[in-house]
Design a protein around this motif. Sequence first.
Motif, PDB file in Angstrom:
ATOM      1  N   CYS A  25       0.855  -1.188   0.000  1.00 33.83           N
ATOM      2  CA  CYS A  25       0.000   0.000   0.000  1.00 33.83           C
ATOM      3  C   CYS A  25       0.890   1.237   0.000  1.00 33.83           C
ATOM      4  O   CYS A  25       1.882   1.298   0.736  1.00 33.83           O
ATOM      5  CB  CYS A  25      -0.895  -0.012   1.242  1.00 33.83           C
ATOM      6  SG  CYS A  25      -1.882   1.489   1.479  1.00 33.83           S
ATOM      7  N   SER A  26       0.537   2.219  -0.816  1.00 36.69           N
ATOM      8  CA  SER A  26       1.377   3.411  -0.938  1.00 36.69           C
ATOM      9  C   SER A  26       1.382   4.253   0.327  1.00 36.69           C
ATOM     10  O   SER A  26       2.292   5.054   0.547  1.00 36.69           O
ATOM     11  CB  SER A  26       0.911   4.266  -2.118  1.00 36.69           C
ATOM     12  OG  SER A  26      -0.380   4.798  -1.870  1.00 36.69           O
ATOM     13  N   ARG A  27       0.391   4.080   1.169  1.00 41.06           N
ATOM     14  CA  ARG A  27       0.336   4.834   2.425  1.00 41.06           C
ATOM     15  C   ARG A  27       0.855   3.992   3.586  1.00 41.06           C
ATOM     16  O   ARG A  27       1.824   4.340   4.236  1.00 41.06           O
ATOM     17  CB  ARG A  27      -1.095   5.315   2.690  1.00 41.06           C
ATOM     18  CG  ARG A  27      -1.180   6.147   3.947  1.00 41.06           C
ATOM     19  CD  ARG A  27      -2.369   7.009   4.053  1.00 41.06           C
ATOM     20  NE  ARG A  27      -2.364   7.622   5.365  1.00 41.06           N
ATOM     21  CZ  ARG A  27      -1.592   8.630   5.725  1.00 41.06           C
ATOM     22  NH1 ARG A  27      -0.762   9.172   4.854  1.00 41.06           N
ATOM     23  NH2 ARG A  27      -1.636   9.122   6.948  1.00 41.06           N
ATOM     24  N   ASP A  72      -3.571  -0.481  -3.175  1.00 47.26           N
ATOM     25  CA  ASP A  72      -3.700   0.858  -3.755  1.00 47.26           C
ATOM     26  C   ASP A  72      -3.343   0.844  -5.235  1.00 47.26           C
ATOM     27  O   ASP A  72      -2.457   1.557  -5.682  1.00 47.26           O
ATOM     28  CB  ASP A  72      -2.800   1.840  -2.994  1.00 47.26           C
ATOM     29  CG  ASP A  72      -3.122   3.288  -3.322  1.00 47.26           C
ATOM     30  OD1 ASP A  72      -4.152   3.531  -3.962  1.00 47.26           O
ATOM     31  OD2 ASP A  72      -2.330   4.160  -2.962  1.00 47.26           O
ATOM     32  N   ILE A  75      -3.104   4.093  -7.579  1.00 48.44           N
ATOM     33  CA  ILE A  75      -1.964   5.005  -7.524  1.00 48.44           C
ATOM     34  C   ILE A  75      -1.048   4.837  -8.732  1.00 48.44           C
ATOM     35  O   ILE A  75      -0.194   5.686  -9.005  1.00 48.44           O
ATOM     36  CB  ILE A  75      -1.173   4.793  -6.205  1.00 48.44           C
ATOM     37  CG1 ILE A  75      -0.404   6.080  -5.810  1.00 48.44           C
ATOM     38  CG2 ILE A  75      -0.220   3.620  -6.310  1.00 48.44           C
ATOM     39  CD1 ILE A  75      -1.259   7.148  -5.216  1.00 48.44           C
ATOM     40  N   TYR A 101      -9.129  -1.060  -5.111  1.00 47.45           N
ATOM     41  CA  TYR A 101      -9.193  -0.194  -3.945  1.00 47.45           C
ATOM     42  C   TYR A 101      -8.782   1.216  -4.358  1.00 47.45           C
ATOM     43  O   TYR A 101      -7.977   1.412  -5.285  1.00 47.45           O
ATOM     44  CB  TYR A 101      -8.247  -0.675  -2.850  1.00 47.45           C
ATOM     45  CG  TYR A 101      -8.698  -1.903  -2.107  1.00 47.45           C
ATOM     46  CD1 TYR A 101      -9.908  -1.928  -1.421  1.00 47.45           C
ATOM     47  CD2 TYR A 101      -7.891  -3.046  -2.071  1.00 47.45           C
ATOM     48  CE1 TYR A 101     -10.313  -3.055  -0.725  1.00 47.45           C
ATOM     49  CE2 TYR A 101      -8.288  -4.178  -1.367  1.00 47.45           C
ATOM     50  CZ  TYR A 101      -9.500  -4.171  -0.694  1.00 47.45           C
ATOM     51  OH  TYR A 101      -9.906  -5.292  -0.015  1.00 47.45           O
ATOM     52  N   ALA A 102      -9.319   2.209  -3.667  1.00 49.96           N
ATOM     53  CA  ALA A 102      -8.929   3.603  -3.891  1.00 49.96           C
ATOM     54  C   ALA A 102      -8.923   4.320  -2.552  1.00 49.96           C
ATOM     55  O   ALA A 102      -9.794   4.077  -1.721  1.00 49.96           O
ATOM     56  CB  ALA A 102      -9.902   4.290  -4.839  1.00 49.96           C
ATOM     57  N   ASN A 103      -7.952   5.167  -2.324  1.00 48.27           N
ATOM     58  CA  ASN A 103      -7.970   5.991  -1.116  1.00 48.27           C
ATOM     59  C   ASN A 103      -7.976   7.460  -1.512  1.00 48.27           C
ATOM     60  O   ASN A 103      -7.902   7.802  -2.700  1.00 48.27           O
ATOM     61  CB  ASN A 103      -6.790   5.651  -0.192  1.00 48.27           C
ATOM     62  CG  ASN A 103      -5.437   5.823  -0.852  1.00 48.27           C
ATOM     63  OD1 ASN A 103      -5.264   6.660  -1.745  1.00 48.27           O
ATOM     64  ND2 ASN A 103      -4.457   5.034  -0.418  1.00 48.27           N
ATOM     65  N   SER A 106      -4.904   8.585  -3.691  1.00 44.47           N
ATOM     66  CA  SER A 106      -4.860   8.205  -5.106  1.00 44.47           C
ATOM     67  C   SER A 106      -5.959   8.898  -5.903  1.00 44.47           C
ATOM     68  O   SER A 106      -5.745   9.269  -7.068  1.00 44.47           O
ATOM     69  CB  SER A 106      -4.962   6.687  -5.256  1.00 44.47           C
ATOM     70  OG  SER A 106      -6.155   6.196  -4.697  1.00 44.47           O
TER      71      SER A 106
END
Length: 289
Positions: A25-27, A72, A75, A101-103, A106
């Motif tokens: 995950c990028s976060r 993610d 992203i 998934y999207a946050n 992103s």
Amino acid sequence: MHYEGTIIRPPSEANSILLQITVGCSRNSCTFCGTYAGERFRIKSDAVIMEDIAFAAAYCRRQRRVFLCDGDALIVPQARLARILEAVRRELPWVTRVGAYANAKSLKRKSLAELQEIRQLGLGIVYMGLETGDDETLHRIHKGADSTEMTAMGRKAREAGFKLSVTVLLGIAGRDRSQVHAQATGRVLTAIDPDYVGALSLMLIPGTPLYEDWRTGVFALITPAEMLAELRTMLAATDLSQGLFHANHASNYLPIKARLPKDKALTLKLIDRALAGEVALKPEFMRAL
């Protein structure tokens, strides 16, 4: 398939082709999540991704959906993501929908036009983890966005044409802000107006910061009855124009599935019966993530 690390997907994607285009995950800093602990985020090479699409073309012909893993996928830079979606459409022509998934991070990085482009290329649904609409709790759990930004990014996804599924987390605010969290989350859900809401119940994971806060007494894990009361308040505060409110994840004590607005009153009555002890709750040993 060239799977690496921990692979997760929403319950509704259980029968999908799981195409891993990123690792981790990028976060990767939410205090309650241990899924990608120690995993360095990276985007997989185009060569590996295309090999996996070719494998799916040969061996996954009965599966009608694709889910882009990991935590993610949105992203991924626009040109690369567009090429992946084009390859899915070309090599897997029987697939009817792609999900990811999207946050808030992103969704913010892509323009509305870019989101609309990948929607046209087949990305039909995105899953966004809101967790809570309470700004103090969002700050505590290190989500990286406040409720205003969460609302804006959810509405942006809807405007781009995606089906939107939003996840919220019962118990995440602890005992001190339980009802504040429930009310605020209902308000944010109403403002976003997603197609689906999935309410999960918090399960503490050893090794996560939130687990350590619980172990040392900083965080109070609420009881099943308190989680049910939180769910009732949240549902009562949520008004969707036409959406499904689910709390039927394996972590939940009382499975519910309500089409809003028509099922809202009956579902609130069901929760009231459970709070009164007239409906049995799921025993602890049957709960899972």
